[in-house]
Design an enzyme around this catalytic site. Structure first.
Site, PDB file in Angstrom:
ATOM      1  N   SER A  79       0.858  -0.810  -1.552  1.00 33.60           N
ATOM      2  CA  SER A  79       0.834  -0.389  -0.151  1.00 33.60           C
ATOM      3  C   SER A  79       1.367  -1.496   0.743  1.00 33.60           C
ATOM      4  CB  SER A  79      -0.593  -0.050   0.281  1.00 33.60           C
ATOM      5  OG  SER A  79      -1.371  -1.231   0.399  1.00 33.60           O
ATOM      6  N   ASP A  80       1.933  -1.090   1.880  1.00 37.10           N
ATOM      7  CA  ASP A  80       2.147  -2.074   2.934  1.00 37.10           C
ATOM      8  C   ASP A  80       0.766  -2.537   3.381  1.00 37.10           C
ATOM      9  OD1 ASP A  80       3.289  -3.693   4.859  1.00 37.10           O
ATOM     10  OD2 ASP A  80       4.610  -2.135   5.637  1.00 37.10           O
ATOM     11  N   TRP A  81       0.712  -3.661   4.082  1.00 40.44           N
ATOM     12  CA  TRP A  81      -0.552  -4.308   4.414  1.00 40.44           C
ATOM     13  C   TRP A  81      -1.330  -3.453   5.428  1.00 40.44           C
ATOM     14  CZ3 TRP A  81       1.853  -6.164   0.771  1.00 40.44           C
ATOM     15  CH2 TRP A  81       1.557  -7.379   0.156  1.00 40.44           C
ATOM     16  N   ALA A 109      -1.867  -0.115   4.866  1.00 36.63           N
ATOM     17  CA  ALA A 109      -1.330   1.248   4.846  1.00 36.63           C
ATOM     18  C   ALA A 109      -2.111   2.189   3.942  1.00 36.63           C
ATOM     19  CB  ALA A 109       0.132   1.222   4.414  1.00 36.63           C
TER      20      ALA A 109
END
Length: 723
Positions: free
Chosen positions: A255-257, A259
């Site tokens: 995941s993006d940070w 997300a």
């Protein structure tokens, strides 16, 4: 977690082993990596498998993100570190070209070398993952993070992404393709829903991701936004069905940070690792960790799925041979003063200088004003963009400042400059003692600028336009640009200088297209577009201005005459409909017969090239379906490089835009020399996504191949028919 300081001798030793490791390595095949991963993960308990899929927490690790680790069996905590142009929050690293500027070179070899040196530096710092390349499409020129990726065209993004990925992973570092997917603006990026049809999704936005997957990329980062109403990191349609099944991705989805928004939904629908691990960054809680373990025990998530999550992580680690003498982590993202001094730059500054010069786009050169004549006695340099900011070359972890020359955008895609050569310094050093250099870095006193320029043989006026991630507001711009005008009074400054000096050269450092209301001023003889060249900015520019390097850069996007000519602006709604469908960038300008100011693929040289003898033949070969050859001759007076571009018009029944970039080659030719350039077109280049068949098909009918020096400068065309 504290890292002990190193003495100088230890630091030098690490330099030798990390930065100057011999050559490159060959990644293992996915089959071999999975065999090794199956053995290791097969020995893990449920809790251990969950642990390596759960980030260790924000500000609790040395890197911006780290996975959990296990003992008996042993598996290390893996370091994930920004970003796409270099190691972020680290010193003694290289701050090179931004992605958008690297793509201006249209040079596959240079893109590969850029990936290689970045991979060496990430490995040297002990980072297992580089959070790049960014291969998102420039849907809108206003979007804040366009400087991180490679422009408006899927094919160009795909080639640049592939070369960067292969380069990074040749050094044993896991490349991360991001931001998957439809993450095309910063406003409302955490909750806006991108609504798109299946054909547009695949032909435009997923296209470069498919290419880096074919290149063996080890990781994909899912984005913040929703896709057709569902968060990207729990979207079954885009993660499981499209990414893993249809495109065959075998690596790890992170995941993006921040997300991740669920436990069972995310795990079941394709997310493999949550980063940095927290529910709200810094809260110490997690959707995975104990919550994932409990979900398995309740039967909401199968243990087989958790095994697959862990196996993907471990397989990516083994694929890049990170089990073989990988350096210790020498980053300390949250306590930088305690990071050991490990030098990883090697000779990479020389590469950055070469790449920066190769990426310079010459947009105008009336009266052969460039290269600068040896007979010049006095040069005026005007504008803050020519100098170093009075606040210094670095301004925090995000580089969210623009008080001097612009050499990168801002946000998590930035890095620290070890040094920054300003245009003023580069030009002054190259001009020598016999040329008088006068300058002003004041953008607002246009009268003084005009007075200075009036007395010079030639005036170089500098301006810029910045953008970045929505982590900082800069000059009223919240990541995305509010408009496409030049910053710091740039337009007025340029006009004032041009009014005063009949030999004016405009130099623009920008994240992307800008408007040019002064473009028709008769005294503006040349326009130079270096983009965002990194730490060697002034030297790269001087190499081109003085003719040591013949410019060969080409635009990776369209520069329009007016902002209103673009069909996609920043959408402040929470539902963003991709109504333009396939008409992104130059495809829209072509379809609507809108004349751009400078078209996609455009760029001038100090020499001329002529094209002849275009031939196309088709084949029943399962791989190469059509092959084209064309002869290119340097018909000018000096050696130079030509970017030969291949565009294809599909049969009318295919419903495609007027023409699509489907090949390019950079060829170096001495004066009077000729070379034959070959293009091979496979199913990838000749297919469309058929909505009814839900598959890629090659349409039947007549195709037209266009060969030229830009999307509008077509020199030769030929037809071929496929049944």
């Amino acid at each position: 977690m504290k890292v002990p300081s190193l003495n100088a001798a230890a630091a030098v030793l690490l330099v030798a082993t990390a930065a100057d490791a011999a050559g490159s390595l060959t990644p293992r095949s996915w089959d071999e990596a999975y065999n090794m991963a199956n053995t290791l993960v097969g020995e893990m308990s449920l809790e251990q498998k969950v642990n390596i899929t759960t980030g260790a927490g924000w500000e609790k690790t040395l890197c911006v993100g780290q996975t959990g680790s296990t003992t008996n069996p042993d598996f290390p905590s893996l370091c994930l570190q920004d970003g796409p142009l270099g190691v972020r929050i680290a010193h003694n690293v290289t701050a090179g070209l931004s992605g958008i500027t690297a793509s201006q070179s249209w040079d596959k070899k240079a893109l590969r070398k850029r990936g290689e040196y970045m991979g060496k530096e990430f490995r040297g710092k002990g980072a297992h993952f580089q959070l790049g390349p960014d291969v998102e499409i420039m849907r809108s020129p206003f979007a804040g993070r366009i400087f991180e990726s490679f422009g408006e065209d899927p094919y160009l993004n795909g080639v640049a992404g592939v070369e960067t990925t292969i380069g990074i992973q040749s050094q044993g570092v896991i490349a991360t393709g991001k931001h998957y997917i439809l993450n095309n603006q910063e406003h409302n990026r955490m909750n806006a829903s991108s609504v798109v049809d299946d054909r547009t999704l695949r032909e435009i936005y997923a296209y470069p991701f498919a290419r880096v997957i074919e290149a063996g990329i080890g990781s994909i980062m899912c984005s913040y936004n929703r896709i057709n109403g569902t968060y990207s990191c729990e979207n079954d349609a885009t993660l499981n069905k499209l990414l893993k099944e249809e495109m065959g991705f075998q690596g790890v989805v992170q995941s993006d940070w921040g997300a991740t928004h669920s436990t069972s939904q995310s795990a079941n629908h394709g997310l493999d690792v949550t980063m940095p691990g927290d529910i709200d960054m810094g809260d110490g809680l997690s959707y995975f960790g104990k919550n994932l373990t409990e979900a398995v025990k309740r039967g909401d998530v199968s243990e087989d799925r958790v095994t697959d999550m862990a196996r993907r992580t471990v397989a990516s680690y083994y694929k890049m041979r990170q089990d073989e003498d990988f350096p210790e982590i020498s980053i300390n993202s949250f306590n930088e003063s305690e990071a050991p001094e490990v030098l990883v730059q090697g000779n990479h500054g020389h590469l950055v200088r070469e790449m920066g010069a190769a990426a310079v786009v010459l947009l105008r050169n009336n009266d052969n004003t460039l290269p600068l004549s040896d007979s010049l006695k006095k040069i005026a340099i005007v504008g803050s963009d020519a100098g170093i900011s009075p606040d210094g070359i670095n301004c925090g972890q995000f580089q969210a400042c623009d008080n001097g020359t612009l050499a990168m955008g801002y946000g998590s895609g930035a890095a620290y400059f070890p040094y920054l050569v300003s245009p003023y310094e580069g030009i002054k050093n190259r001009a020598g003692d016999d040329v008088e250099i006068v300058h002003t870095f004041d953008d607002w006193n246009t009268d003084a600028a005009a007075d200075l320029a009036k007395t010079a043989d030639i005036a170089l006026v500098f301006a810029n336009s910045d953008s970045g991630e929505q982590v900082e507001v800069l000059d009223g711009n919240n990541g995305d640009r509010n408009n496409l005008t030049l910053w710091h009074n740039g337009d007025n400054l340029i006009k004032a200088v041009a009014d005063a000096n009949e030999n004016t050269v405009v130099v623009i450092h920008s994240v992307g297209p800008v408007t040019m209301p002064w473009v028709n001023h008769p005294n503006i003889k040349a326009i130079v577009w270096p983009g965002l060249p990194g730490q060697e900015s002034g030297n790269s520019l001087a190499d081109v201005l003085f003719g040591d390097v013949n410019p060969s850069g080409r635009l990776p996007y369209t520069i329009a005459k007016e902002e209103s000519d673009y069909n996609v602006h920043i959408d402040l709604n929470h539902t963003i409909e991709f109504k333009e469908k396939l008409l992104v960038g130059y495809k829209y300008f072509d379809a609507m017969n809108i004349d751009p100011l400078f078209e996609f693929g455009f760029g001038l040289s100090y020499t001329n090239f002529t094209y002849s003898n275009l031939k196309v033949k088709t084949s029943d070969n399962n791989n190469t379906i059509a092959t084209a050859t064309v002869s290119v001759k340097n018909s000018g007076d000096v050696a130079g490089d030509e970017i030969v571009q291949a565009y294809i018009s599909f049969p009318e029944s295919a419903g495609e835009p007027p023409k699509l970039l489907r090949g390019f080659e950079k060829v170096h030719l001495k004066k009077g020399r000729r070379s034959t350039v070959t293009f091979d077109f496979t199913k990838t280049e000749l297919s469309i996504y058929d909505l009814e068949k839900a598959d890629w098909v090659i349409p039947s009918g007549e195709f037209t191949l266009h060969i030229g020096a830009s999307s509008r400068d077509i020199r030769l065309s030929a037809t071929f028919t496929l049944n």
